[in-house]
Structure formats: C-alpha cells, structure tokens
Design a protein around this motif. Structure first.
Motif, PDB file in Angstrom:
ATOM      1  N   VAL A 356     -46.324 -37.618 -36.633  1.00 48.06           N
ATOM      2  CA  VAL A 356     -45.020 -38.395 -36.591  1.00 48.06           C
ATOM      3  C   VAL A 356     -45.151 -39.260 -37.968  1.00 48.06           C
ATOM      4  CG1 VAL A 356     -43.837 -40.273 -35.855  1.00 48.06           C
ATOM      5  CG2 VAL A 356     -44.162 -38.313 -34.474  1.00 48.06           C
ATOM      6  N   GLU A 357     -46.601 -39.808 -38.337  1.00 45.31           N
ATOM      7  CA  GLU A 357     -46.499 -40.569 -39.467  1.00 45.31           C
ATOM      8  C   GLU A 357     -46.017 -40.077 -40.652  1.00 45.31           C
ATOM      9  OE1 GLU A 357     -49.882 -43.485 -41.384  1.00 45.31           O
ATOM     10  OE2 GLU A 357     -50.648 -41.971 -40.443  1.00 45.31           O
ATOM     11  N   TYR A 358     -46.376 -38.813 -40.841  1.00 46.25           N
ATOM     12  CA  TYR A 358     -46.163 -37.887 -41.998  1.00 46.25           C
ATOM     13  C   TYR A 358     -44.390 -37.927 -42.016  1.00 46.25           C
ATOM     14  CZ  TYR A 358     -50.883 -36.536 -42.547  1.00 46.25           C
ATOM     15  OH  TYR A 358     -52.140 -36.651 -42.660  1.00 46.25           O
ATOM     16  N   ALA A 359     -43.602 -37.604 -40.846  1.00 45.87           N
ATOM     17  CA  ALA A 359     -42.463 -37.490 -40.854  1.00 45.87           C
ATOM     18  C   ALA A 359     -41.964 -38.908 -41.071  1.00 45.87           C
ATOM     19  CB  ALA A 359     -42.164 -36.832 -39.702  1.00 45.87           C
ATOM     20  N   ASP A 360     -42.208 -39.712 -40.716  1.00 47.19           N
ATOM     21  CA  ASP A 360     -41.844 -41.208 -40.856  1.00 47.19           C
ATOM     22  C   ASP A 360     -41.649 -41.552 -42.303  1.00 47.19           C
ATOM     23  OD1 ASP A 360     -41.149 -41.594 -38.283  1.00 47.19           O
ATOM     24  OD2 ASP A 360     -42.756 -43.135 -37.769  1.00 47.19           O
ATOM     25  N   ARG A 452     -24.120 -39.001 -36.921  1.00 48.90           N
ATOM     26  CA  ARG A 452     -23.847 -39.946 -38.115  1.00 48.90           C
ATOM     27  C   ARG A 452     -25.146 -41.099 -38.007  1.00 48.90           C
ATOM     28  NH1 ARG A 452     -20.591 -43.319 -36.019  1.00 48.90           N
ATOM     29  NH2 ARG A 452     -19.978 -44.315 -38.187  1.00 48.90           N
ATOM     30  N   TYR A 453     -26.292 -40.464 -37.592  1.00 45.60           N
ATOM     31  CA  TYR A 453     -27.504 -41.197 -37.826  1.00 45.60           C
ATOM     32  C   TYR A 453     -27.751 -41.479 -39.487  1.00 45.60           C
ATOM     33  CZ  TYR A 453     -32.777 -41.639 -37.818  1.00 45.60           C
ATOM     34  OH  TYR A 453     -33.902 -42.184 -37.938  1.00 45.60           O
ATOM     35  N   PRO A 454     -28.169 -42.681 -39.873  1.00 49.28           N
ATOM     36  CA  PRO A 454     -28.454 -43.811 -38.862  1.00 49.28           C
ATOM     37  C   PRO A 454     -27.546 -44.780 -38.617  1.00 49.28           C
ATOM     38  CG  PRO A 454     -29.283 -44.214 -40.918  1.00 49.28           C
ATOM     39  CD  PRO A 454     -28.680 -42.690 -41.054  1.00 49.28           C
ATOM     40  N   PRO A 542     -34.402 -46.620 -40.003  1.00 52.39           N
ATOM     41  CA  PRO A 542     -34.995 -46.530 -40.950  1.00 52.39           C
ATOM     42  C   PRO A 542     -34.654 -46.802 -42.375  1.00 52.39           C
ATOM     43  CG  PRO A 542     -33.321 -44.634 -40.353  1.00 52.39           C
ATOM     44  CD  PRO A 542     -33.427 -45.783 -39.447  1.00 52.39           C
ATOM     45  N   LEU A 543     -33.916 -47.622 -42.288  1.00 56.49           N
ATOM     46  CA  LEU A 543     -32.992 -48.125 -43.703  1.00 56.49           C
ATOM     47  C   LEU A 543     -33.421 -49.371 -44.224  1.00 56.49           C
ATOM     48  CD1 LEU A 543     -29.369 -46.999 -42.922  1.00 56.49           C
ATOM     49  CD2 LEU A 543     -30.927 -45.649 -44.050  1.00 56.49           C
ATOM     50  N   VAL A 544     -33.843 -49.452 -45.572  1.00 57.38           N
ATOM     51  CA  VAL A 544     -33.938 -50.693 -46.097  1.00 57.38           C
ATOM     52  C   VAL A 544     -32.650 -51.289 -46.489  1.00 57.38           C
ATOM     53  CG1 VAL A 544     -34.970 -51.800 -48.203  1.00 57.38           C
ATOM     54  CG2 VAL A 544     -36.247 -49.920 -47.130  1.00 57.38           C
ATOM     55  N   LEU A 545     -32.557 -52.586 -46.030  1.00 55.46           N
ATOM     56  CA  LEU A 545     -31.361 -53.385 -46.530  1.00 55.46           C
ATOM     57  C   LEU A 545     -31.545 -54.043 -47.957  1.00 55.46           C
ATOM     58  CD1 LEU A 545     -30.592 -54.764 -43.032  1.00 55.46           C
ATOM     59  CD2 LEU A 545     -29.787 -52.526 -44.049  1.00 55.46           C
ATOM     60  N   GLY A 546     -30.558 -53.877 -48.613  1.00 59.48           N
ATOM     61  CA  GLY A 546     -30.419 -54.734 -50.022  1.00 59.48           C
ATOM     62  C   GLY A 546     -29.419 -55.652 -49.930  1.00 59.48           C
ATOM     63  N   GLY A 547     -29.802 -56.964 -50.258  1.00 51.39           N
ATOM     64  CA  GLY A 547     -28.713 -57.990 -50.541  1.00 51.39           C
ATOM     65  C   GLY A 547     -27.776 -58.063 -51.639  1.00 51.39           C
ATOM     66  N   GLU A 548     -26.773 -58.115 -51.290  1.00 47.98           N
ATOM     67  CA  GLU A 548     -25.419 -57.819 -52.374  1.00 47.98           C
ATOM     68  C   GLU A 548     -25.441 -59.124 -53.346  1.00 47.98           C
ATOM     69  OE1 GLU A 548     -22.182 -54.932 -50.145  1.00 47.98           O
ATOM     70  OE2 GLU A 548     -21.995 -57.106 -49.595  1.00 47.98           O
ATOM     71  N   LEU A 549     -25.702 -59.079 -54.702  1.00 45.08           N
ATOM     72  CA  LEU A 549     -25.567 -59.983 -55.329  1.00 45.08           C
ATOM     73  C   LEU A 549     -24.805 -59.910 -56.586  1.00 45.08           C
ATOM     74  CD1 LEU A 549     -29.613 -60.767 -55.663  1.00 45.08           C
ATOM     75  CD2 LEU A 549     -27.897 -61.702 -54.241  1.00 45.08           C
ATOM     76  N   GLY A 550     -23.380 -59.193 -56.464  1.00 46.93           N
ATOM     77  CA  GLY A 550     -22.528 -59.145 -57.500  1.00 46.93           C
ATOM     78  C   GLY A 550     -22.685 -57.940 -58.499  1.00 46.93           C
ATOM     79  N   THR A 551     -21.967 -57.911 -59.545  1.00 52.61           N
ATOM     80  CA  THR A 551     -21.998 -57.016 -60.603  1.00 52.61           C
ATOM     81  C   THR A 551     -21.995 -57.696 -61.897  1.00 52.61           C
ATOM     82  OG1 THR A 551     -19.414 -57.038 -60.643  1.00 52.61           O
ATOM     83  CG2 THR A 551     -20.567 -55.395 -59.150  1.00 52.61           C
ATOM     84  N   GLY A 552     -22.075 -59.001 -62.037  1.00 52.34           N
ATOM     85  CA  GLY A 552     -22.353 -59.655 -63.249  1.00 52.34           C
ATOM     86  C   GLY A 552     -23.189 -58.954 -64.320  1.00 52.34           C
ATOM     87  N   GLY A 553     -22.792 -58.698 -65.327  1.00 44.69           N
ATOM     88  CA  GLY A 553     -23.851 -58.305 -66.408  1.00 44.69           C
ATOM     89  C   GLY A 553     -24.028 -56.747 -66.451  1.00 44.69           C
TER      90      GLY A 553
END
Length: 636
Positions: A356-360, A452-454, A542-553
C-alpha cells in the motif's frame, strides 16, 4: 490490425509497468516472478471526472500539433526538404531538437491505446514512415546539429566527444522510447525495424570505448538508455542489447546506492531517476538482485528523505542533502519530469511487492502534482511546481516552449488508466479510486467504478459478468485514512480490519449486477518538513490543501508568463498560523456551500485564510507550507 502476439502471455517477464499489461515478444526467459500485473490500457476506460477531463484536454492538444514541424530537422539532417517550419523553444537544432518528437510519439501511442481513437495511430504511422526515410545508413536518427560528427568522434574511442553537444544520449533516448511505444502500443512493425537499427548503431558507436572512456561518456545526462536497451533485448532476444544496457550503468552513481548509501545531495535529480528505472527493468529481465536493491533503496531515499508534500522532489532540478528541505521552498521546486519518472519507478516496485505504501505515494503524486501540472483551459504544462510561499504556477505555450516537462506532460495526461487496477491469478487489486471501467478479459468480467472521490468518501463498484466468477477484490485502505473503513456487498456489511495501510480482501463468487460500496474515512491532518517541525503542509484525505492568496501580479497570458514578461510586484504577505499546537480540525473548518474548501478560525497572523485542493489552484498565488508560531491562539 495489431498483432495478437503483442498481447499474448509469454514465458518471460513482460514490461508490465510501463506498457500496462502488454508482453514484449522476444522469447526471453523469466528469471523473476512478478507478483502482480497491470492491465492493458485498452482494457481500462476512464469515466467522467477530473482525470478523464485532463486526458480529453490533452488529446485535443496532441491533435492540434503538426508532425511535420517536429520532423523539420530530421528531414534536413537527412538531406530532405523540410515540409514545415520547426517549432520554437527547445526544438531549436542547437538545443534538444527531436526530444519532443519522441515524447509525442509515446503520447500518441498511449492515447491510442487508452482510447482506441484511430486518429492517434494514423499520426504514429505517419511519423514512423517519415523517420524511416530520415534514418541514416548506419542507423543514427537525429534532429540535433553537429551530433552526427560528435558520435563519429565517440566511435573512434573518445569518451568525452559528446560534451560539446546538448545531451545527445538523453535526446536519443526519447526517440528510442517513442519508437518502442509505437511498436508495442500500436503494433507498428516499421517502428520496431527503425528501433532495432538504432540499437545496432548504439552498439557500434560505443564499441571502441573502454570501460573508463564509457564512464566518462556517462557523466553527461543520458536519460533512460539502460531501460530502453533492456526492452530492445526483451523484444528481440538478442543479448548484445542487454550487454550494452549493462554498460550504461553509471558506476559513480550506482556504487553508493548498491551499498545502501544516500549520496544524492547535489546531484541533478532527473538525470538519476531513469538510471534506477533501468535497474528495475534489468532486474526483471535478469534476476540481478543488486539492481533490485539499488532501485528499491533509491525509491526509499527519494520518497522518504528528498520529497515534498505534493510528491515531487528537487530544487532547481537538484537533490538537496537528505531531510534538508525547509530552506528550499523556492519557485523552482518539484520538476514535473522527476515525478513522471518516479511514478514509472513506483509501478515497477509495486508489481514486485504490492504494498500500500507504493500505491499511497503514487496517489499523492498523481493528484497533487501530475493533475496539478496541466492548465485546465489550454492544456499546457508546468516545468516546476513552485512551493515558494505566495508564488504561483507557470505554464508552457502551445508552440514555443517544448521543455522536457512538456514532453513528459503529454505522456502523463494520456496514461491515467495504467495504475488504477492490477491483477494476479484470481486477485484484483484496486489501487486508485478513479471513475473507470475495467474489462478483465481472463475472467470475462467488467468492473465499473463510479465515484466522486476524494470529494466524496464513497466509491461504488458494479460487476457485470455473463456467468458467476470467483475472484478476490483487494481494496486499498490508504495509510493516511482514519479508522472505520466500510465495505458493503449488495447492501450487506463486510467485516473489515481496524488499521489502515493494507489491502482489504473481499472474496466470493460474483454475479452479474453485484454492487460493492467502499467508504474510506477521510479527515484533516498536517505534515511537517523533516528539518523544521514549525513548517507544515495541510491535507484532507489524499489532497494537499493550498492557501488562496489572490491573483495580484500574475501575467496576463500564458505567453507573457512563459517569457517572464509580467508585472514585478511584491509577493503577498503569507499568514502564519498560531495554532497553539491544537489538532487541525479545531482551527480549520469547512466553508459552507463550497466543496472541499476550508478556512482557518482565529489562528491566522495577520489574517485568516481559505484553503482548497492544491491541484485546483491554477491561476492564483498560493502557499502549501505554513509557518507555525509559538504563540497560542484563542480557544474556541
């Protein structure tokens, strides 16, 4: 019609990982018993979901490209009039011209095998016909300027003859691999002929090198030459190709790995990964345990000690010392080619030992980097996936980039079906929870997976079979999951183990219409960098969450972004988190009405922030790793 011999089981090791269940037909005896096999891509059809959407977008891009533009310098070097102007970017003749055509040939072959769409095979056939016309009398096939002369010097015994050229063996490998895939995945016999002639040339052009000179040559990046020459041996049964594959073993890199030492720090990362994929392939074909052990040890080193939360590795294309990542959160982290090659290596290792470690790991990298590497409007590709706090992704342009990661990107998006299911005997392993339909021909069974995973914690499998079929489903219980896995067959609960990190077997005689519902308990968790417990990434399932910091620049267009022509504005202020060391579920809460969106509550300094799945943050600034402050936050 594709020859049936390509799909017939043979008494030898198949290229079960990369070729999705197809057998190479060379009559090579099998010294290694592969534990599980993947399925032919033709037998796994993606159903609607993010992976099928990505594959469909990629297929449109593949069909938008013009083969004659890739073939321009091949024809010119062969003394033929080009039919179209060459593409730009890295397709320049003094750069890596020809590299992307090899990848393109592989991607077309994969896409044909995955979809059955004849348009992709028509392109494969056209390109192979053209390459056959362009092949030199000695077997050399190149679009690079000056390479013919450099290889002539090499043939006279000068080990450093290629140093003035732009990684010619690396570029050659892409053509070898493209022709191999055209033969194995589409049945194009002429591709085999051209490939074998190239292989004969490779044997001849290196014959005059003694071992010292050969190792001098290997100091320059040479891609997956070991792997592809081993495959040519498997196709033909001719041992001279295996002997050359073994000569391509780079002693300076392999010796520490074979001795169990991690000396990867400072090395160019993607130069090394294909060497170990070659080790894996040679182990499968020869049973050489030192090759197996080197490949396994390398995987352990990279995944456990050199990788970031999204599954990628490297900073500015290089490995850093083991467990030294905190000071390498830059705009040049996680080269996409590296992850392409690590997934290829992972498939090999899983077939030897279905752990399972490889599949993870495969799932982590697939969702959080590979799916994240494609721009959802144009289908363009990332080179690096930046982990610099407050930064953003950059993408290729349709016709003026053709970086190495454009080539592997084309292949990535065409082969999502190759690691969802594996099998051996009457065991079916379900590694990934991706909407798909599997045709298991040996069992006369079709298994449909709807999910509809995850975004949902449930996936449903439906069995279609004209006759009762006895076999075992083995469902992956991810190592990151919470306790409480649930499995129901036709509405009745099945006893399941308490601990995650294993495959859960469900064996019975299956009948037409049987339904299996699997619920995988998900939750929030954090993962710190190994060298700084105060820098954390946040996951949901399984998903990394990213912080939303806008579209400036951000640049106004992909073209401007690729050329670096965009407004220079300061990076946004990235909040730190004063969590008081409390569990993440106490300070990160779901946002009502938004799917997989979470917001910090009272812990952000100077402000709270919303987090969403990282792969969905295509056109905004984001942060993956957060500084955790020592100060306490207000208690809720």
């Amino acid at each position: 019609m594709i020859p049936a011999s390509l799909f017939r089981a043979a008494a030898r090791v198949s290229a079960c990982c990369f070729f999705s269940g197809l057998s190479l037909s060379g009559g090579v005896a099998a010294p290694v018993q592969i534990a599980v096999q993947s399925f032919d891509l033709h037998d796994v059809r993606l159903l609607d979901g993010p992976f099928k959407q990505a594959m469909d977008l990629n297929s449109r891009y593949l069909l938008s490209l013009e083969p004659d533009r890739f073939l321009c310098y091949f024809r010119k070097n062969a003394g033929l009039e080009p039919k179209a102007q060459a593409y730009g970017g890295w397709e320049a003749p003094d750069s890596g011209a020809g590299r992307c055509l090899g990848h393109y040939l592989s991607a077309l072959s994969l896409q044909f095998r995955a979809s059955g769409d004849a348009r992709f095979k028509e392109r494969v056939d056209y390109i192979v016909d053209e390459l056959s016309l362009c092949q030199q009398t000695n077997g050399l096939l190149t679009a690079q300027a000056g390479v013919k002369e450099a290889f002539a010097e090499l043939a006279r015994g000068k080990g450093d003859a290629l140093r003035k050229s732009r990684v010619p063996w690396y570029v050659q490998h892409k053509m070898f691999a493209g022709l191999r895939d055209a033969y194995l995945l589409t049945g194009n016999e002429k591709a085999k002929t051209v490939l074998v002639r190239m292989s004969d040339w490779a044997v001849e052009v290196t014959q005059a090198l003694d071992e010292t000179q050969f190792q001098v040559m290997l100091e320059q990046e040479h891609g997956g030459m070991r792997e592809v020459l081993a495959d040519v041996y498997a196709i033909t049964g001719n041992t001279k190709y295996l002997e050359l594959a073994n000569r391509f073993s780079h002693f300076r890199i392999m010796a520490p790995l074979e001795a169990g030492r991690d000396e990867l720090g400072g090395l160019h990362a993607n130069t090394q990964i294909p060497k170990l994929t070659g080790s894996a392939r040679i182990y499968e074909l020869t049973g050489d345990a030192k090759e197996r052990d080197a490949a396994t040890f390398f995987w352990d080193c990279v995944v456990r000690h050199h990788s970031y939360a999204i599954g990628g590795d490297s900073d500015d294309e290089h490995f850093d010392p083991p467990d030294q990542l905190a000071h390498h959160l830059t705009a040049a982290t996680c080269e996409t080619c590296n992850t392409y090659n690590m997934l290829k290596l992972t498939r090999h290792l899983f077939t030897w030992k279905p752990d399972v470690e490889y599949a993870d790991y495969y799932e982590r990298a697939l969702y959080n980097q590979i799916l994240a590497s494609q721009e959802p409007g144009s289908g363009m590709f990332t080179y690096f996936v930046s982990l610099k706090p407050g930064h953003f992704r950059t993408y290729s342009t349709p016709t003026n980039s053709f970086w190495c990661c454009v080539g592997t990107g084309m292949e990535n998006q065409a082969q999502y079906g190759n690691s969802i299911y594996f099998h051996t005997g009457d065991n079916l392993f379900v590694n990934l929870f991706i909407p798909s339909e599997l045709t298991w021909k040996d069992k006369h069974v079709v298994v449909k997976q709807e999910t509809r995973y995850p975004e949902s914690d449930r996936t449903v499998f439906t069995v279609a079979s004209p006759e009762p079929a006895l076999f075992t489903f083995n469902f992956r219980y991810p190592g990151w999951a919470l306790p409480g896995l649930e499995i129901k067959v036709n509405g009745e609960a099945v006893a399941t183990p308490a601990r995650p990190g294993i495959f859960v077997p469900v064996r019975r005689e299956w009948h037409n219409g049987d339904k299996i519902e699997v619920k995988i308990p998900m939750g929030l968790r954090t993962e710190a960098l190994p060298d700084d417990p105060n820098k954390i990434a946040i996951f949901y399932g399984p998903l990394v969450l990213g912080g939303e910091l806008g579209t400036g620049g951000l640049p106004e267009s992909l073209e401007a972004r690729d050329q670096g022509k965009f407004r220079k504005v300061p990076d946004p202020e990235v909040p730190a988190l004063a969590t008081g060391r409390r569990p993440v579920e106490l300070w990160l809460k779901p946002v009502a009405g938004q799917n997989l969106a979470f917001r910090t509550e009272g812990v952000g300094r100077p402000h709270d922030v919303t987090l969403v799945p990282f792969y969905r943050e295509y056109h905004e600034r984001y942060t993956v790793y957060w500084d955790v402050l020592n100060e306490s936050s207000p208690q809720n």
